[in-house]
Scaffold this motif. Structure first.
Motif, PDB file in Angstrom:
ATOM      1  N   GLU A 105      12.774  -3.591  -8.852  1.00 46.50           N
ATOM      2  CA  GLU A 105      12.903  -2.877  -7.580  1.00 46.50           C
ATOM      3  C   GLU A 105      11.677  -2.053  -7.209  1.00 46.50           C
ATOM      4  N   ILE A 106      11.211  -1.162  -8.084  1.00 45.40           N
ATOM      5  CA  ILE A 106      10.065  -0.315  -7.717  1.00 45.40           C
ATOM      6  C   ILE A 106       8.820  -1.160  -7.513  1.00 45.40           C
ATOM      7  N   GLU A 107       8.696  -2.228  -8.279  1.00 45.23           N
ATOM      8  CA  GLU A 107       7.556  -3.123  -8.112  1.00 45.23           C
ATOM      9  C   GLU A 107       7.597  -3.790  -6.738  1.00 45.23           C
ATOM     10  N   ALA A 108       8.787  -4.175  -6.297  1.00 45.58           N
ATOM     11  CA  ALA A 108       8.949  -4.777  -4.965  1.00 45.58           C
ATOM     12  C   ALA A 108       8.596  -3.783  -3.863  1.00 45.58           C
ATOM     13  N   VAL A 109       9.016  -2.534  -4.047  1.00 49.09           N
ATOM     14  CA  VAL A 109       8.693  -1.492  -3.062  1.00 49.09           C
ATOM     15  C   VAL A 109       7.181  -1.316  -2.970  1.00 49.09           C
ATOM     16  N   LEU A 110       6.515  -1.248  -4.114  1.00 45.54           N
ATOM     17  CA  LEU A 110       5.061  -1.072  -4.105  1.00 45.54           C
ATOM     18  C   LEU A 110       4.341  -2.282  -3.532  1.00 45.54           C
ATOM     19  N   LEU A 111       4.796  -3.473  -3.849  1.00 45.15           N
ATOM     20  CA  LEU A 111       4.183  -4.661  -3.245  1.00 45.15           C
ATOM     21  C   LEU A 111       4.382  -4.652  -1.727  1.00 45.15           C
ATOM     22  N   GLY A 112       5.551  -4.211  -1.279  1.00 47.05           N
ATOM     23  CA  GLY A 112       5.789  -4.077   0.158  1.00 47.05           C
ATOM     24  C   GLY A 112       4.848  -3.062   0.780  1.00 47.05           C
ATOM     25  N   LEU A 113       4.604  -1.963   0.065  1.00 46.46           N
ATOM     26  CA  LEU A 113       3.661  -0.952   0.538  1.00 46.46           C
ATOM     27  C   LEU A 113       2.250  -1.527   0.622  1.00 46.46           C
ATOM     28  N   TRP A 114       1.824  -2.274  -0.420  1.00 46.49           N
ATOM     29  CA  TRP A 114       0.498  -2.915  -0.376  1.00 46.49           C
ATOM     30  C   TRP A 114       0.392  -3.820   0.853  1.00 46.49           C
ATOM     31  N   ARG A 115       1.455  -4.573   1.136  1.00 48.50           N
ATOM     32  CA  ARG A 115       1.446  -5.471   2.299  1.00 48.50           C
ATOM     33  C   ARG A 115       1.283  -4.691   3.598  1.00 48.50           C
ATOM     34  N   LEU A 116       2.002  -3.579   3.731  1.00 47.14           N
ATOM     35  CA  LEU A 116       1.877  -2.762   4.943  1.00 47.14           C
ATOM     36  C   LEU A 116       0.441  -2.267   5.124  1.00 47.14           C
ATOM     37  N   VAL A 117      -0.158  -1.832   4.045  1.00 45.63           N
ATOM     38  CA  VAL A 117      -1.539  -1.346   4.104  1.00 45.63           C
ATOM     39  C   VAL A 117      -2.473  -2.488   4.496  1.00 45.63           C
ATOM     40  N   LEU A 118      -2.314  -3.646   3.868  1.00 42.52           N
ATOM     41  CA  LEU A 118      -3.157  -4.807   4.186  1.00 42.52           C
ATOM     42  C   LEU A 118      -3.019  -5.222   5.648  1.00 42.52           C
ATOM     43  N   ASP A 119      -1.814  -5.098   6.179  1.00 40.38           N
ATOM     44  CA  ASP A 119      -1.553  -5.484   7.565  1.00 40.38           C
ATOM     45  C   ASP A 119      -1.983  -4.417   8.568  1.00 40.38           C
ATOM     46  N   GLY A 120      -2.499  -3.294   8.079  1.00 36.64           N
ATOM     47  CA  GLY A 120      -2.962  -2.227   8.960  1.00 36.64           C
ATOM     48  C   GLY A 120      -1.846  -1.412   9.586  1.00 36.64           C
ATOM     49  N   ARG A 121      -0.671  -1.442   9.008  1.00 36.99           N
ATOM     50  CA  ARG A 121       0.481  -0.715   9.533  1.00 36.99           C
ATOM     51  C   ARG A 121       0.562   0.657   8.856  1.00 36.99           C
ATOM     52  N   GLU A 122      -0.413   1.497   9.163  1.00 34.39           N
ATOM     53  CA  GLU A 122      -0.576   2.778   8.472  1.00 34.39           C
ATOM     54  C   GLU A 122       0.636   3.699   8.624  1.00 34.39           C
ATOM     55  N   GLY A 123       1.226   3.764   9.812  1.00 32.57           N
ATOM     56  CA  GLY A 123       2.393   4.620  10.015  1.00 32.57           C
ATOM     57  C   GLY A 123       3.560   4.200   9.144  1.00 32.57           C
ATOM     58  N   ASP A 124       3.841   2.893   9.124  1.00 33.21           N
ATOM     59  CA  ASP A 124       4.922   2.378   8.270  1.00 33.21           C
ATOM     60  C   ASP A 124       4.585   2.575   6.795  1.00 33.21           C
ATOM     61  N   ALA A 125       3.318   2.373   6.449  1.00 32.35           N
ATOM     62  CA  ALA A 125       2.900   2.551   5.057  1.00 32.35           C
ATOM     63  C   ALA A 125       3.075   4.005   4.622  1.00 32.35           C
ATOM     64  N   THR A 126       2.684   4.939   5.477  1.00 32.56           N
ATOM     65  CA  THR A 126       2.825   6.356   5.137  1.00 32.56           C
ATOM     66  C   THR A 126       4.293   6.745   5.010  1.00 32.56           C
ATOM     67  N   ALA A 127       5.133   6.224   5.906  1.00 32.72           N
ATOM     68  CA  ALA A 127       6.577   6.496   5.819  1.00 32.72           C
ATOM     69  C   ALA A 127       7.145   5.968   4.504  1.00 32.72           C
ATOM     70  N   THR A 128       6.729   4.786   4.102  1.00 37.57           N
ATOM     71  CA  THR A 128       7.186   4.213   2.837  1.00 37.57           C
ATOM     72  C   THR A 128       6.647   5.025   1.660  1.00 37.57           C
ATOM     73  N   ALA A 129       5.388   5.429   1.748  1.00 35.80           N
ATOM     74  CA  ALA A 129       4.778   6.208   0.664  1.00 35.80           C
ATOM     75  C   ALA A 129       5.490   7.537   0.450  1.00 35.80           C
ATOM     76  N   THR A 130       6.021   8.132   1.523  1.00 36.69           N
ATOM     77  CA  THR A 130       6.733   9.412   1.363  1.00 36.69           C
ATOM     78  C   THR A 130       8.021   9.251   0.562  1.00 36.69           C
ATOM     79  N   LEU A 131       8.512   8.021   0.448  1.00 35.33           N
ATOM     80  CA  LEU A 131       9.688   7.767  -0.391  1.00 35.33           C
ATOM     81  C   LEU A 131       9.310   7.725  -1.872  1.00 35.33           C
TER      82      LEU A 131
END
Length: 129
Positions: free
Chosen positions: A78-104
């Motif tokens: 689970e945590i690995e999936a969350v982090l991979l999802g976060l990496w994807r958001l960053v790669l896609d340039g979705r900084e707002g979504d990435a920051t929201a996910t990072a706050t979790l």
């Protein structure tokens, strides 16, 4: 991120598989030897310094204990999936979504730093991006 949970590591796209491998190696080496940067040094163009910085933020600023599997584990947890999802958001340039996910994952003040650091990470060697 939910599309990654419980998937076989062998079925991941190359970038995700290499990032997961690097995360697991970093954590495994930190646990055993205390010097994780060496575990990822040859995997990144910058020698892993940006990756090490991002993982250090996760290690020092996480609100909960983040558990990673050993490098040989065949499935994504689970945590690995969350982090991979976060990496994807960053790669896609979705900084707002990435920051929201990072706050979790980390204290609120550290979330923007985590995303900023992740943005500086070059693709792992073996990845065409």
């Amino acid at each position: 991120m939910y599309d990654l949970m419980d998937r076989k590591v062998a079925d991941l796209r190359t970038h995700d598989r290499l990032m997961l491998d690097a995360m697991r190696a970093w954590v495994h080496t930190l646990t055993l030897a205390g010097e994780p940067k060496r575990a990822v040094a040859g995997r990144f163009i910058d020698g892993g310094s940006s990756f090490d910085a991002a993982m250090t933020i996760l290690d020092r600023c996480s609100g909960e204990t983040l558990s990673f599997q050993r490098p040989c584990h065949p499935q994504v947890e689970e945590i690995e999936a969350v982090l991979l999802g976060l990496w994807r958001l960053v790669l896609d340039g979705r900084e707002g979504d990435a920051t929201a996910t990072a706050t979790l994952l980390v204290d609120g003040d550290a979330a923007p730093d985590l995303v900023r650091t992740m943005r500086m990470i070059p693709p792992p060697r073996g990845t065409v991006h």
